[in-house]
Design an enzyme around this catalytic site. Structure first.
Site, PDB file in Angstrom:
ATOM      1  N   ASN A 153       0.845  -1.200   0.000  1.00 59.50           N
ATOM      2  CA  ASN A 153       0.000   0.000   0.000  1.00 59.50           C
ATOM      3  C   ASN A 153       0.879   1.248   0.000  1.00 59.50           C
ATOM      4  O   ASN A 153       1.969   1.233   0.568  1.00 59.50           O
ATOM      5  CB  ASN A 153      -0.901   0.006   1.233  1.00 59.50           C
ATOM      6  CG  ASN A 153      -1.955  -1.086   1.164  1.00 59.50           C
ATOM      7  OD1 ASN A 153      -2.464  -1.391   0.094  1.00 59.50           O
ATOM      8  ND2 ASN A 153      -2.268  -1.673   2.299  1.00 59.50           N
ATOM      9  N   CYS A 175      -5.627  -7.248  -3.096  1.00 61.23           N
ATOM     10  CA  CYS A 175      -6.049  -6.794  -1.772  1.00 61.23           C
ATOM     11  C   CYS A 175      -7.131  -7.751  -1.280  1.00 61.23           C
ATOM     12  O   CYS A 175      -8.017  -8.138  -2.039  1.00 61.23           O
ATOM     13  CB  CYS A 175      -6.588  -5.363  -1.841  1.00 61.23           C
ATOM     14  SG  CYS A 175      -7.194  -4.730  -0.260  1.00 61.23           S
ATOM     15  N   HIS A 176      -7.089  -8.096   0.009  1.00 62.33           N
ATOM     16  CA  HIS A 176      -8.040  -9.079   0.541  1.00 62.33           C
ATOM     17  C   HIS A 176      -9.269  -8.441   1.195  1.00 62.33           C
ATOM     18  O   HIS A 176     -10.092  -9.160   1.773  1.00 62.33           O
ATOM     19  CB  HIS A 176      -7.347  -9.994   1.551  1.00 62.33           C
ATOM     20  CG  HIS A 176      -6.672  -9.266   2.669  1.00 62.33           C
ATOM     21  ND1 HIS A 176      -5.580  -9.781   3.341  1.00 62.33           N
ATOM     22  CD2 HIS A 176      -6.927  -8.075   3.252  1.00 62.33           C
ATOM     23  CE1 HIS A 176      -5.194  -8.936   4.276  1.00 62.33           C
ATOM     24  NE2 HIS A 176      -6.002  -7.905   4.241  1.00 62.33           N
ATOM     25  N   HIS A 212      -9.368  -0.077  -1.293  1.00 62.76           N
ATOM     26  CA  HIS A 212      -9.827   0.269   0.050  1.00 62.76           C
ATOM     27  C   HIS A 212     -11.082   1.143   0.045  1.00 62.76           C
ATOM     28  O   HIS A 212     -11.560   1.548   1.106  1.00 62.76           O
ATOM     29  CB  HIS A 212      -8.720   0.932   0.884  1.00 62.76           C
ATOM     30  CG  HIS A 212      -7.614  -0.004   1.219  1.00 62.76           C
ATOM     31  ND1 HIS A 212      -6.318   0.416   1.486  1.00 62.76           N
ATOM     32  CD2 HIS A 212      -7.582  -1.350   1.320  1.00 62.76           C
ATOM     33  CE1 HIS A 212      -5.548  -0.629   1.738  1.00 62.76           C
ATOM     34  NE2 HIS A 212      -6.296  -1.718   1.638  1.00 62.76           N
TER      35      HIS A 212
END
Length: 464
Positions: A153, A175-176, A212
């Site tokens: 990130n 990304c999880h 995000h």
């Protein structure tokens, strides 16, 4: 590729204290592939520890795939003949991150993560993008046909830099956060319909946004429309909160837990479901909404993750790594919920998989700028990653995403051109900076730049 089953993976940041072990475990359980993991890290000692852990994983009964772990003193030798490149680094140190997260608190700005948006995200981008420019040049020179998987990130700007420097690169960012939201939707299915232990991989979600700050506009489990189940579920749990990984009040003892009250509130306001954890989602909103002060954060039932906590956690992980490397602690090989290995197998032609990843926009998010890095579903198959065109976002989320995306484009361009004035335009326009006066914003920016100047190119250290 040379051999679809025997591959070389170059790991930049191969001294990772956490994610490397997750990745090595998953590789050990992947019966269809094997090969070499070339570990490169500026902290060579940490890479050597992971090499030892990897060899111990090879010795376990659970390991069905054996990997050769090598440590490299230069990025050049690590990248040589690589089929895949994995990048997972900490930009700077936790001392720089301490400034990212905590310096803004002197101006009433609180951040729950501080690595993607807000003032902390700006400074972290300033440290990270120059490093990624270098990685892209090296990959272009040494292994231009390799697939590159980024986990660092700020995700969007890392992927942006790779493509900007090397337009033909085959890179994507993983990304999880969406996985956690899919697990949340499994809980909705169980609570509302009594479906026992639904599998998140069987839930199809239409995902779009930026890292995000992704949104789900449609979700189905076989023939069940899960979006229709959300209003009664939220009515039931909005006040108490609901956490997919434990009790709703787990946030009181777990820095990374949250009660999904921010996510549920955003759904009630906008009719789409934020597909990230509350700690991330809150940072894309004006700072008086969910992050006004610690008391407000407590009411929304999540945590401000302090850098002191991260330092303690890192030390614990170092101690654990030493114990594992030296055989003091047993190695346990367990499959994680991450999908990196499955994506590698799909690219090798061993399966087909749909997953959300970050790529430059080539039309998968209509109405958003071409080339801006967006997060949508993609189809992974033989040597191919093809974005899936996402459904349009409702007007509210669309405007929110557009604001953050355009602001991020300004930030990236300012860093690329080494133009502090342009970077400051993005800094003051961060939603978390919405209550700052111009003079306070400039003072905070100058303070934060000074605090991280040793990790910045000289042109970005200028005082405004």
């Amino acid at each position: 590729m040379k051999d679809l089953h025997k591959i070389k993976i170059a790991y930049i940041g191969g001294g990772s204290k956490q994610w490397a072990r997750v990745f090595m475990n998953d590789l050990a359980l992947a019966k269809d592939i094997c090969g070499q993991i070339a570990l490169y890290d500026t902290n060579r000692e940490a890479a050597v520890r992971n090499q030892k852990i990897g060899m111990r994983i090879n010795e376990t009964e659970q390991a069905v795939s054996k990997w050769q772990y090598t440590v490299h003193d230069t990025i050049d030798t690590a990248l040589e003949d690589a089929d895949f490149v994995v990048i997972s680094i900490l930009p700077g140190t936790f001392e720089e991150m301490r400034s990212d997260v905590h310096a803004p608190e002197q101006y009433g700005i609180y951040q729950s993560v501080g690595d993607t948006s807000g003032p902390g995200g700006v400074l972290r981008s300033m440290r990270t993008i120059p490093a990624y420019e270098g990685f892209a040049r090296k990959i272009k020179e040494i292994c231009p046909q390799a697939w590159v998987i980024n986990f660092t990130n700020p995700m969007s700007n890392c992927v942006k830099a790779l493509y900007d420097v090397f337009p033909d690169i085959k890179a994507f960012g993983c990304c999880h956060e969406v996985f956690h939201t899919q697990k949340f939707l499994c809980c909705v299915l169980h609570d509302q319909l009594g479906i026992p232990q639904p599998d998140r991989t069987q839930i199809y979600t239409d995902v779009s946004g930026i890292n995000h700050f992704t949104w789900i506009t449609a979700a189905s489990y076989h023939d069940v429309d899960i979006m229709k189940l959300l209003p009664p579920f939220i009515e039931k749990y909005f006040e108490s909160g609901f956490y997919e990984n434990g009790p709703a009040d787990q946030y009181k003892t777990d820095m990374f837990a949250y009660a999904n009250r921010v996510k549920m509130d955003m759904f009630l306001r906008y009719g789409a479901l934020g597909a990230a954890g509350d700690r991330h989602l809150a940072e894309f909103m004006n700072n008086t909404w969910y992050l006004k002060d610690p008391e407000t954060v407590e009411r929304w039932k999540f945590r401000l993750t302090t850098v002191d906590f991260r330092i303690r956690q890192q030390q614990e992980r170092v101690e654990e790594s030493i114990a594992l490397a030296e055989g003091i602690r047993p190695v346990r090989v367990e499959k994680s919920s991450e999908e990196a290995v499955e994506l590698i197998k799909a690219i090798l032609g061993l399966e087909t998989r749909v997953s959300n990843v970050n790529l430059p926009n080539r039309g998968q998010m209509p109405g958003y700028p071409e080339g801006a890095v967006v997060e949508t579903n993609c189809v992974f198959s033989n040597n191919s990653v093809k974005p899936v065109t996402a459904s349009p976002l409702p007007s509210g989320p669309k405007a929110l995403v557009m604001r953050s995306l355009l602001n991020n484009e300004t930030l990236y361009q300012g860093i690329k051109e080494r133009d502090p004035a342009m970077i400051f335009q993005s800094f003051i326009n961060q939603p978390l900076c919405s209550t700052l006066s111009f003079d306070d914003a400039r003072a905070l920016y100058n303070t934060m730049v000074a605090n991280t100047s040793s990790c910045l190119p000289e042109e970005l250290t200028a005082v405004l």
